[in-house]
Scaffold this active site. Structure first.
Site, PDB file in Angstrom:
ATOM      1  N   LYS A 193       0.862  -1.182   0.000  1.00  0.00           N
ATOM      2  CA  LYS A 193       0.000   0.000   0.000  1.00  0.00           C
ATOM      3  C   LYS A 193       0.896   1.229   0.000  1.00  0.00           C
ATOM      4  O   LYS A 193       1.702   1.418   0.907  1.00  0.00           O
ATOM      5  CB  LYS A 193      -0.901  -0.006   1.231  1.00  0.00           C
ATOM      6  CG  LYS A 193      -1.732   1.252   1.358  1.00  0.00           C
ATOM      7  CD  LYS A 193      -2.764   1.140   2.460  1.00  0.00           C
ATOM      8  CE  LYS A 193      -3.499   2.449   2.631  1.00  0.00           C
ATOM      9  NZ  LYS A 193      -4.521   2.373   3.682  1.00  0.00           N
ATOM     10  N   LYS A 246      -2.194  -1.527  -3.879  1.00  0.00           N
ATOM     11  CA  LYS A 246      -3.055  -0.353  -3.828  1.00  0.00           C
ATOM     12  C   LYS A 246      -2.224   0.901  -3.914  1.00  0.00           C
ATOM     13  O   LYS A 246      -1.251   0.999  -3.176  1.00  0.00           O
ATOM     14  CB  LYS A 246      -3.811  -0.414  -2.499  1.00  0.00           C
ATOM     15  CG  LYS A 246      -4.633   0.795  -2.183  1.00  0.00           C
ATOM     16  CD  LYS A 246      -5.249   0.617  -0.841  1.00  0.00           C
ATOM     17  CE  LYS A 246      -5.957   1.913  -0.511  1.00  0.00           C
ATOM     18  NZ  LYS A 246      -6.342   1.987   0.845  1.00  0.00           N
TER      19      LYS A 246
HETATM   20  C1  PBG Z   1      -7.238   3.253   5.546  1.00  0.00           C
HETATM   21  C2  PBG Z   1      -7.626   3.195   4.118  1.00  0.00           C
HETATM   22  C3  PBG Z   1      -7.467   4.191   3.156  1.00  0.00           C
HETATM   23  C4  PBG Z   1      -8.021   3.697   1.979  1.00  0.00           C
HETATM   24  C5  PBG Z   1      -8.499   2.419   2.256  1.00  0.00           C
HETATM   25  N1  PBG Z   1      -8.228   2.123   3.578  1.00  0.00           N
HETATM   26  C6  PBG Z   1      -6.961   5.577   3.246  1.00  0.00           C
HETATM   27  C7  PBG Z   1      -5.600   5.887   3.666  1.00  0.00           C
HETATM   28  O1  PBG Z   1      -4.710   5.056   3.763  1.00  0.00           O
HETATM   29  O2  PBG Z   1      -5.421   7.067   3.933  1.00  0.00           O
HETATM   30  C8  PBG Z   1      -8.070   4.427   0.678  1.00  0.00           C
HETATM   31  C9  PBG Z   1      -9.107   3.966  -0.264  1.00  0.00           C
HETATM   32  C10 PBG Z   1      -9.368   4.854  -1.400  1.00  0.00           C
HETATM   33  O3  PBG Z   1      -8.740   5.913  -1.618  1.00  0.00           O
HETATM   34  O4  PBG Z   1     -10.270   4.506  -2.155  1.00  0.00           O
HETATM   35  N2  PBG Z   1      -8.251   2.839   6.391  1.00  0.00           N
END
Ligand code: PBG
Length: 326
Positions: A193, A246
């Site tokens: 991520k 992601k």
């Molecule tokens: C954290 C989380 C995030 C997303 C999914 N889970 C945000 C982050 O890391 O700030 C992002 C998902 C998206 O942008 O569609 N709980």
């Protein structure tokens, strides 16, 4: 070589093209994120995420049965709690918003339910865990993630999806689940991520923008592909049931590599900013939105994703079921 080889022979008619298509998307490979907000009585749209709504708890059951009828693979639930505190304790409350939403979803339909497992929506400072001097403190946070996992599993989640990027989170969650008798609950690990600006609209939706600092001490540097391999390998070793990358479209190289190196299911998350880009370009008339949606999903699949989490899931599934995937 030309003139013996003529690639166009395989592209002569729609039937020929369909026959020689290498990949094909199925609705059940798509996962729809759903936001459930404890503070609202009617569904709420956010300007930066057009077409996506935060739902009140009472709408969750109906929405899940609608998605189930479309043949979508699963829903991924995010909770927006009424009460936030420094530890994010609502995240493991058995009567918390996400736990109640899971129960609603499970009683209204058969659709598999995944839960995002993080603290940033639940802490008053918006960070993904317990803080020590402005930084998320890794090891105490693992214990909190274990509690969240158990409470989500107890509510009925089929898989938990830890997104906090703490070191050791998959192993900690696996052992907490097993200790409490939830051996059957899966872990869909947000493994690679990245610290991406493409999460902007999501943070508007859930109000999880950190009040100070950012997430770069735990999320990955977008420039790092080798580190992504290490992250994926560690999560596989720690017991993840599926590995996630992601965002998706800007990171297809990471997806393709993961597909080659792992036998676990590979999941890609087409995030809020990717969705917003296509939606807005569509609304402006710069792109054919439906075509852009389908092409982006096809490309993510072609790179190697088995599952795609996408805000287009419902729309794409409806489109695929209409047999319009020519
Ligand atoms: C954290 C989380 C995030 C997303 C999914 N889970 C945000 C982050 O890391 O700030 C992002 C998902 C998206 O942008 O569609 N709980």
């Amino acid at each position: 070589m030309y003139p013996q080889e003529r690639m166009r022979r395989l592209r002569t008619t729609p039937r020929m093209r369909r026959m020689f298509r290498e990949g094909s998307l199925r609705p059940e490979q798509l996962v729809q994120p759903l936001f459930v907000d404890e503070n609202i009585k009617e569904k709420r749209e956010v300007a930066t995420l057009p077409g996506q709504y935060a739902l009140p708890l009472c709408d969750v059951g109906e929405e899940c049965s609608r998605l189930d009828r479309l043949g979508i693979g699963a829903v991924l639930l995010f909770g927006i709690p009424r009460r936030k505190d420094p530890l994010g304790s609502e995240a493991w409350n058995s009567e918390g918003i996400v736990q109640r939403a899971v129960r609603e979803a499970k009683s209204a339909s058969d659709i598999p339910v995944f839960t995002d497992l993080c603290l940033c929506e639940y802490t008053d400072h918006g960070h993904c865990g317990q803080l020590r001097d402005d930084q998320v403190d890794n090891d105490p946070t693992l214990e909190l993630y274990g509690r969240i996992a158990v409470s989500q599993a107890r509510a009925g989640a089929d898989m938990v999806a830890p997104s906090g990027m703490m070191d050791g989170q998959v192993a900690a969650i696996r052992s907490a689940l097993d200790r409490e008798g939830f051996q059957g609950t899966g872990i869909m690990a947000y493994s690679a991520k990245f610290a991406s600006c493409f999460y902007g609209p999501f943070r508007d939706m859930v109000g999880s923008c950190p009040s100070h600092g950012d997430r770069r001490s735990h999320q990955m540097d977008p420039a790092n592909a080798r580190q992504a391999r290490r992250e994926l390998r560690l999560d596989a070793q720690e017991g993840a049931d599926a590995l996630m990358i992601k965002p998706a479209l800007p990171y297809l190289d990471v997806i393709a590599r993961a597909r080659m190196e792992h036998d676990l299911p590979i999941c890609a998350y087409q995030v809020s900013g990717e969705y917003a880009m296509l939606r807005c370009a569509g609304a402006q008339g710069a792109l054919d939105m439906k075509a852009a949606m389908m092409e982006s999903l096809q490309c993510i699949q072609r790179a190697g994703a088995d599952l795609i989490i996408t805000y287009f899931a419902a729309e794409a599934a409806a489109y695929l079921r209409g047999g319009l995937d020519g």
